[in-house]
Scaffold this active site. Structure first.
Site, mmCIF file in Angstrom:
data_model
loop_
_atom_site.group_PDB
_atom_site.id
_atom_site.type_symbol
_atom_site.label_atom_id
_atom_site.label_comp_id
_atom_site.label_asym_id
_atom_site.label_seq_id
_atom_site.Cartn_x
_atom_site.Cartn_y
_atom_site.Cartn_z
ATOM 1 N N GLU A 1 -8.865 27.758 49.727
ATOM 2 C CA GLU A 1 -7.696 28.692 50.978
ATOM 3 C C GLU A 1 -7.596 30.537 50.325
ATOM 4 O O GLU A 1 -6.619 30.344 49.243
ATOM 5 C CB GLU A 1 -7.172 27.682 51.461
ATOM 6 N N ALA B 1 -7.304 21.649 53.641
ATOM 7 C CA ALA B 1 -7.394 20.365 54.539
ATOM 8 C C ALA B 1 -7.426 20.164 52.670
ATOM 9 O O ALA B 1 -8.316 20.217 52.220
ATOM 10 C CB ALA B 1 -8.717 20.662 55.107
ATOM 11 N N GLU B 2 -6.544 20.291 51.515
ATOM 12 C CA GLU B 2 -6.464 19.517 50.733
ATOM 13 C C GLU B 2 -7.358 18.444 49.620
ATOM 14 O O GLU B 2 -7.609 18.733 49.195
ATOM 15 C CB GLU B 2 -4.903 19.904 49.958
ATOM 16 N N PHE C 1 -0.900 25.996 45.626
ATOM 17 C CA PHE C 1 0.863 25.490 45.289
ATOM 18 C C PHE C 1 0.485 24.510 44.032
ATOM 19 O O PHE C 1 0.272 23.306 45.091
ATOM 20 C CB PHE C 1 1.672 25.786 45.845
ATOM 21 N N ASP D 1 2.661 22.070 44.682
ATOM 22 C CA ASP D 1 3.354 20.822 45.401
ATOM 23 C C ASP D 1 2.035 20.378 46.290
ATOM 24 O O ASP D 1 2.448 19.352 46.761
ATOM 25 C CB ASP D 1 3.877 21.850 46.309
ATOM 26 N N PHE D 2 0.982 21.265 46.483
ATOM 27 C CA PHE D 2 -0.348 20.736 47.497
ATOM 28 C C PHE D 2 -1.495 20.072 46.992
ATOM 29 O O PHE D 2 -1.427 19.123 47.544
ATOM 30 C CB PHE D 2 -0.933 21.813 48.183
ATOM 31 N N MET E 1 0.187 16.728 45.483
ATOM 32 C CA MET E 1 0.617 15.770 46.747
ATOM 33 C C MET E 1 -0.110 15.457 47.443
ATOM 34 O O MET E 1 -0.205 14.060 48.022
ATOM 35 C CB MET E 1 2.101 15.711 46.819
ATOM 36 N N HIS F 1 7.495 24.324 47.039
ATOM 37 C CA HIS F 1 6.655 25.908 46.495
ATOM 38 C C HIS F 1 7.070 25.791 45.590
ATOM 39 O O HIS F 1 6.599 26.816 44.677
ATOM 40 C CB HIS F 1 6.596 26.358 47.298
HETATM 41 C C1 TPP Z 1 -0.410 21.519 52.514
HETATM 42 C C2 TPP Z 1 -0.208 23.368 52.489
HETATM 43 N N1 TPP Z 1 -1.354 23.859 52.405
HETATM 44 C C3 TPP Z 1 -1.505 24.811 52.115
HETATM 45 C C4 TPP Z 1 -0.636 26.145 53.059
HETATM 46 C C5 TPP Z 1 -0.608 27.158 52.255
HETATM 47 N N2 TPP Z 1 -0.359 27.902 53.973
HETATM 48 C C6 TPP Z 1 0.579 28.120 54.409
HETATM 49 S S1 TPP Z 1 1.220 29.091 55.877
HETATM 50 C C7 TPP Z 1 -0.715 28.863 55.632
HETATM 51 C C8 TPP Z 1 -1.239 28.953 57.262
HETATM 52 C C9 TPP Z 1 -1.133 27.884 58.175
HETATM 53 O O1 TPP Z 1 -1.557 28.945 59.369
HETATM 54 P P1 TPP Z 1 -1.297 28.428 61.085
HETATM 55 O O2 TPP Z 1 -1.216 26.616 60.879
HETATM 56 O O3 TPP Z 1 -2.619 29.159 61.414
HETATM 57 O O4 TPP Z 1 -0.174 28.449 60.948
HETATM 58 P P2 TPP Z 1 0.429 30.821 61.144
HETATM 59 O O5 TPP Z 1 0.645 30.936 60.393
HETATM 60 O O6 TPP Z 1 -1.050 30.931 62.062
HETATM 61 O O7 TPP Z 1 1.853 30.746 61.976
HETATM 62 C C10 TPP Z 1 -1.234 28.152 54.329
HETATM 63 C C11 TPP Z 1 -2.429 28.389 54.501
HETATM 64 C C12 TPP Z 1 0.607 25.150 53.244
HETATM 65 N N3 TPP Z 1 1.812 25.357 53.468
HETATM 66 N N4 TPP Z 1 0.999 23.789 53.337
#
Ligand code: TPP
Ligand code: MG
Lengths: 324, 348
Positions: free
Chosen positions: B46, B76-77, B100, B102-103, B105, B146
């Site tokens: 990502e 999509a981990e 992170f 944590d992910f 998991m 995190h």
């Molecule tokens: C499982 C997981 N993968 C990656 C992240 C890191 N992360 C936090 S917010 C985010 C983007 C989320 O995008 P969206 O669902 O469109 O929400 P927005 O931030 O646009 O409100 C990512 C990749 C996370 N917190 N959890």
């Protein structure tokens, strides 16, 4: 359903409460008074407000990392929120959760969430409990466009559809997941296209228009309450600030022009223009609402600043529920 | 890999006067050099492309290698790790990133049930040159989802190699070893070390997996630490030496799976006392494994029970007011060392 004057006032109040709260939080973050990550909701206020005004108090919400707006819209106490964001003892989670885990279970706000996709399954569980009890309470899952790419989201939505659970899925499509534009990570133009794959109705609404969101939410909630299962709403919206923190312009992943274009459609400005032009609410009333909310926000900041850091003795509490 | 191959103490820190890089810079340089050398290496995750990773780990790679070899993925981990597994089995040498630790998991099925076991389940017929990169560690008010250090869970799964670099030099050399390894490896950067600097040779070099580094020699007590806890332990050791004449021997296993028990045990036999330091929760942590191995192999040499300095048994709190008491630091490490030495602990 034409929103009543009371509903209009409510929509306006909730949007403004979010906006002014978030702007204050952003300033504190900039001034290093707010530790950790801060994902601001500014720009998307019409979505949380439109949906939450349509909801009943007993309806539940599951949220995301961008969760302050959902809690404010659900009626959250700004002082407890501000204190939590500062990591203080009087915060909603006594300083243990912070921005990404803020919640108010008394308001049926089941928590922001640090894991993308983590919230939707929880809303499905709450919907299951509602159906199980035989009441007509509905749960609402708020989630971003990016989160619809993760397994948990698909599993949850399909399960809600298969079990015909009273759940409203509200996708806040702000066109980005962090720094990646949506079109790079999904091969469809409208996230709502996914709804057909689960066999549930889906609608697109202008996420900058609180009234449109409210109306769509009313329909989805009514369907769920009537026992007809979930609905998927895609609200097209935009976040003004960076994914995290307070920068708005000069980013590699989006143009300044794009930000400015969206700001022209600002949900609060557009709403105020509409209701004043229609002679529904006077400019004076809007201004006095704003002043009231600003005072509430200022008091919240003061409350947060005056609240102590949590006592070390609380470090290891709350891990388990004590059993007699 | 035997402990006798371990470089003598001090060699991990290369020539003084050598070029310095940050921890992140060392990782980034390893990526560039590896990808230039081997066309089969690609990176996926990502925001790794245009953004260069949310922390900057992959900065510039997309510009040089394009989006064919530097792939922005959906959030999509499971599928990210799966992409790596499939591509590895099909002959590529993937580096996949989980933002992170944590992910981990979220991706655990693909990591633990798939990647770790394919070779064995297939009777040895699969080769998995897969590297998973991630960022762990607490201390940034990133809260419970995190900040975790989950290496003990990963170590428990046969088939995975788990790497916890403690310096820019180690990070580069260990990353090279991970990518060249034909097994699934997980390399965990510590988020609080991104900006720390140290000497890093410009050429590509490899630090073998499973070989500990004696970071500091000392006769009085062995301190086993990895990741950021090496730095904290070094601070504690310096103070104890200056103030009380106590000489700690710091052993950094560098990889926690495989674990260089030999070097740890040799040091324990020399000092007769040993403590283990980690950021992860104490219960069921690496400290428990190391304590068990040391008592199995050096029971008669020990003058005190093996000490463990680690996080208490709770999720990681958000508030700096609490987190400051959660993560072990030099002060707590000193106290733990003194306790194991049977000396008075100030303020205790
Ligand atoms: C499982 C997981 N993968 C990656 C992240 C890191 N992360 C936090 S917010 C985010 C983007 C989320 O995008 P969206 O669902 O469109 O929400 P927005 O931030 O646009 O409100 C990512 C990749 C996370 N917190 N959890
Ligand atoms: Mg988004």
């Amino acid at each position: 359903m034409e929103p009543s004057l009371e509903t209009l006032r409510d929509l306006h109040r909730r949007m403004l409460r979010i906006r002014l709260f978030e702007e204050a939080a952003g300033r504190l973050f900039e001034g290093n008074k707010m530790p950790g990550f801060l994902h601001l909701y500014v720009g998307q206020e019409a979505v949380a407000s439109g949906v939450c005004v349509a909801m009943r108090e007993d309806d539940q919400v599951s949220s995301t990392h961008r969760g302050h707006g959902h809690l404010v819209a659900k009626g959250g106490d700004l002082s407890k929120m501000m204190a939590e964001l500062m990591g203080k003892a009087d915060g909603y989670c006594n300083g243990k959760g912070g921005s990404m885990h803020i919640c108010d279970l008394d308001l049926n706000m089941l928590g922001a969430n640090g894991i993308v996709g983590g919230g939707a399954p929880i809303a499905v569980g709450a919907g299951f409990a509602n159906k199980y009890r035989g009441n007509d309470t509905v749960s609402v899952a708020f989630f971003g466009d990016g989160s619809t790419n993760i397994g948990a989201f698909h599993e949850a939505t399909n399960m809600a559809a298969a079990l015909q659970l009273p759940v409203l899925f509200v996708c806040e499509n702000n066109e980005y997941g962090e720094y990646t534009p949506r079109h790079k990570v999904m091969a469809i133009n409208d996230v709502v296209d996914r709804a057909a794959g689960y066999g549930i109705p889906g609608v697109i609404v202008d996420g900058m228009d609180a009234i449109a969101v409210y109306e769509a939410a009313m329909e989805g909630l009514a369907r769920a309450r009537a026992g007809d299962g979930p609905t998927f709403i895609e609200a097209k919206t935009y976040r003004y600030y960076n994914h995290h923190g307070v920068q708005t312009l000069g980013m590699k992943y989006r143009t300044d022009e794009e930000v400015e274009e969206w700001k022209k459609k600002d949900c609060i400005e557009a709403f105020e223009k509409r209701v004043t032009e229609a002679g529904l609410i006077t400019a004076d009333e809007l201004a006095s609402t704003r002043a009231d909310i600003q005072a509430e926000v200022d008091a919240a900041v003061e409350f947060g600043e005056n609240s102590p850091m949590p006592d070390v003795s609380t470090l290891l509490t709350d891990v388990y529920t004590e059993m007699a | 890999m035997s402990a006798t191959e371990t470089a003598p103490a001090g060699t991990a820190a290369a020539d003084p006067g050598e070029r310095e890089l940050t921890y992140l810079g060392a990782f980034n340089e390893a990526m560039f050099q590896l990808m230039r050398q081997d066309e089969d290496i690609f990176v996926a995750g990502e925001d790794v492309g245009v953004q260069g990773g949310v922390f900057g780990s992959f900065k510039g790679l997309a510009e040089e290698f394009g989006d064919r070899r530097c792939v922005d993925t959906p959030i999509a981990e499971q599928a990210i790790v799966g992409l790596g597994i499939g591509a590895a089995v099909a002959g590529l040498r993937p580096v996949v990133d989980l933002m992170f630790m944590d992910f981990v998991m979220v991706a655990m099925d693909q990591i633990a049930n798939q990647a770790a076991k394919l070779k064995y389940m297939f009777g040895g017929k699969a080769e998995l040159p897969l590297t998973i990169t991630t960022n762990g560690g607490a201390g940034l008010s990133a809260a419970a989802q995190h900040s975790q250090s989950l290496e003990a869970m990963l170590c428990h799964v046969p088939g995975l190699k788990v790497v916890m670099p403690s310096s820019p030099y180690d990070l580069k050399g260990l990353m090279v070893a991970c990518v060249r390894d034909n097994n699934p490896t997980i390399i965990v950067k510590n988020k609080r070390m991104f900006g720390s600097t140290g000497p890093v040779p410009e050429e590509l070099y490899e630090i073998p997996l499973g070989v500990a580094n004696v970071v500091r020699e000392g006769a009085d007590i062995t301190v086993v630490a990895y990741g950021r806890m090496v730095e904290e332990s070094a601070k504690a050791a310096k103070r104890l030496s200056e103030e009380q004449g106590i000489e700690c021997e710091i052993v950094d296993p560098r990889t926690v799976q495989p674990l260089d028990t030999e070097t740890i045990v040799a040091s324990a036999k020399k000092t007769n006392r040993i403590v283990v330091v980690h950021e992860a929760v104490r219960f069921g942590g690496l400290g428990a494994e190391i304590a068990a191995q040391v008592q199995e192999e050096a029971f008669d040499y020990l003058d005190a029970p093996v000490g463990r300095i680690a996080a208490p048994f709770s999720p990681i709190p958000f508030s700096p007011g609490l987190e400051g008491h959660y993560v072990p630091n030099a002060k707590r490490i000193s106290a733990g060392i003194l306790e194991t030495l049977g000396r008075p602990v100030p303020g205790a």
